[in-house]
Design a protein around this motif. Structure first.
Motif, short mmCIF file in Angstrom:
data_model
loop_
_atom_site.label_atom_id
_atom_site.label_comp_id
_atom_site.label_asym_id
_atom_site.label_seq_id
_atom_site.Cartn_x
_atom_site.Cartn_y
_atom_site.Cartn_z
N ALA A 8 0.83 -1.21 0.00
CA ALA A 8 0.00 0.00 0.00
C ALA A 8 0.87 1.25 0.00
O ALA A 8 0.41 2.33 -0.40
CB ALA A 8 -0.93 0.00 1.21
N HIS A 98 -6.15 10.86 2.33
CA HIS A 98 -4.72 10.91 2.61
C HIS A 98 -4.31 12.38 2.78
O HIS A 98 -4.99 13.28 2.28
CB HIS A 98 -3.98 10.28 1.42
N THR A 146 -11.19 9.74 -2.36
CA THR A 146 -10.29 8.62 -2.61
C THR A 146 -11.10 7.46 -3.16
O THR A 146 -12.26 7.26 -2.79
CB THR A 146 -9.57 8.22 -1.31
N SER A 149 -9.59 3.56 0.62
CA SER A 149 -8.82 4.04 1.76
C SER A 149 -7.50 3.29 1.90
O SER A 149 -7.46 2.06 1.79
CB SER A 149 -9.65 3.86 3.04
N ASN A 150 -6.44 4.04 2.18
CA ASN A 150 -5.15 3.39 2.40
C ASN A 150 -5.00 2.90 3.84
O ASN A 150 -3.98 2.31 4.18
CB ASN A 150 -4.01 4.36 2.05
N GLN A 178 -4.41 3.98 -4.56
CA GLN A 178 -4.46 2.58 -4.14
C GLN A 178 -5.09 1.66 -5.19
O GLN A 178 -4.95 0.43 -5.09
CB GLN A 178 -5.24 2.45 -2.83
N LYS A 201 2.79 2.32 -6.94
CA LYS A 201 1.99 1.40 -6.12
C LYS A 201 1.47 0.27 -7.02
O LYS A 201 2.26 -0.47 -7.57
CB LYS A 201 0.88 2.17 -5.41
N VAL A 308 -5.72 -4.14 1.76
CA VAL A 308 -5.24 -3.32 2.87
C VAL A 308 -5.98 -3.75 4.13
O VAL A 308 -7.21 -3.70 4.17
CB VAL A 308 -5.49 -1.81 2.61
N HIS A 338 -0.15 6.24 8.70
CA HIS A 338 -0.20 6.03 7.25
C HIS A 338 -0.58 7.30 6.49
O HIS A 338 -1.21 7.23 5.42
CB HIS A 338 -1.15 4.88 6.90
N ARG A 356 -0.36 -2.11 9.49
CA ARG A 356 -1.06 -2.25 8.22
C ARG A 356 -0.37 -3.28 7.33
O ARG A 356 0.84 -3.20 7.10
CB ARG A 356 -1.11 -0.91 7.47
N GLY A 358 -0.23 -4.54 3.57
CA GLY A 358 -0.56 -4.14 2.21
C GLY A 358 -0.23 -5.28 1.26
O GLY A 358 0.94 -5.59 1.01
#
Length: 380
Positions: A8, A98, A146, A149-150, A178, A201, A308, A338, A356, A358
């Protein structure tokens, strides 16, 4: 190389064709795009144009000139936000953004006296789109969301949000940091006016690459002014794309890698990539329940999220767990906020952060098994 579970933040490893393309360009060309009429410079021009074309195609867009290259999604978002919002404008955004969006908006709140409406979401990160409709004012100049969500991974209903924006004639900006490369994105079907993406990413490309796709006629003022390679006698920034918003020497080596990463994604197929990541995410959600003192945040259905997963081990600091995972088990995860404190506000972890995971295309279920084993051993 250990177990890498921080996709992520940036995807790793990259397809070999990506590294080879960057190396080949640096060794065998190395020239600037748009700065010369000799053969190698023309080859550089052609490479950049092909990258625009491939990226446009990936998002079902048909105007490569409106694929603007930037250094990352943060620059892309700043370019769109600062280029559209004027003194006293109103903007609608999500509760999951973010800092690439949120800090930019808060800065403009001070600089240009804009007003911001942040749409509430559930603790799982789901947004009620009716709240967006109710929040629109006469001076609403931009809607920003977004795509996922990250922190929680929750996928947002961008098509429906975009439909509201189209009806109300408000530009709709989507942060696809993402999702680009792992979820199908169709700027026409999804009613997206502005799509901000990053290369490093899920697009599996190099760092230092990104872009803004402009699927609208709204005026966007340049973030920077300077050399564009053409119209050099003209004292102002050109008013046509891409030159209007691209200033200075492009990262052609990085773009060469990004071109190959997009080709790789197309050859593998977005559906195949998404299916594999979803399967591993589902597996992770099931297996992590067997970790003692585990608290998982966000949706528990893999279909609702990207790869994530944020969690904490009760009684342990996220940073301490991440340190032991890395130093003793060679497992790499991220700990902290994050860069998205608004999302942590939702789940009550702004003071403590989270761990987290990813998940990326090159992860396997065995990586999750080793993570679960390590998380249980750490607590003994």
């Amino acid at each position: 190389m250990g177990i890498y579970l921080d996709n992520a933040a940036t995807s790793y490893p990259k397809p070999k064709v990506v590294a080879n393309a960057v190396y080949d360009f640096m060794i065998n060309n190395g020239t600037s795009s748009g700065r010369g009429s000799y053969q190698k410079a023309m080859e550089s021009d052609f490479l950049v144009y092909n990258a625009r074309k491939e990226i446009a195609s990936l998002f079902n867009f048909d105007d490569p000139k409106r694929v603007i290259f930037t250094s990352n999604v943060t620059e892309s978002l700043n370019l769109a936000i600062r280029g559209i919002l004027k003194e006293g404008d109103h903007v609608v955004t999500s509760s999951l953004e973010h800092n690439a969006v949120w800090r930019c908006l808060k800065t403009l709140e001070k600089e240009r006296k804009i007003s911001i409406t942040k749409i509430d979401a559930t603790k799982e990160g789901h947004t009620n789109i009716e709240e967006i409709n109710k929040s629109i004012r006469d001076n609403t100049a931009l809607i920003i969301f977004t795509h996922a969500s990250n922190v929680l991974g929750t996928i947002q209903p961008i098509k429906e949000i975009g439909r509201i924006a189209r009806i109300r004639k408000i530009p709709f900006l989507v942060d696809a940091a993402q999702t680009a490369g792992v979820l199908p994105i169709d700027v026409k079907e999804d009613n997206i006016d502005l799509l901000a993406f990053t290369g490093h990413k899920s697009l599996l490309g190099p760092m230092g690459t990104g872009g803004l796709l402009i699927n609208c006629e709204y005026n966007i003022e340049p973030l920077k002014s300077g050399g564009t390679g053409g119209d050099s006698a003209y004292e102002y920034q050109p008013d046509y794309y891409p030159n209007k918003l691209e200033t200075g020497t492009l990262n052609v080596g990085g773009i060469a890698g990004l071109l190959e990463s997009v080709k790789y994604i197309k050859s593998e197929g977005i559906d195949k990539i998404h299916k594999k990541e979803t399967e591993i995410t589902k597996y992770a959600l099931e297996k992590l329940r067997f970790v003692k003192n585990m608290e998982i945040y966000g949706p528990k259905k893999s279909d609702d999220i990207l790869g994530v997963i944020s969690f904490n081990i009760k009684g342990m600091r996220a940073e301490d767990v991440a340190y032991v995972l890395d130093s003793k088990y060679d497992i790499m995860v991220r700990a902290g906020l994050h860069c998205a404190p608004s999302a942590h506000d939702l789940i009550g972890t702004k003071d403590i952060g989270t761990l987290r995971v990813g998940i990326g295309y090159f992860n396997e279920k065995e990586d999750i098994d080793k993570l679960v084993y390590a998380l249980n051993k750490i607590q003994k």
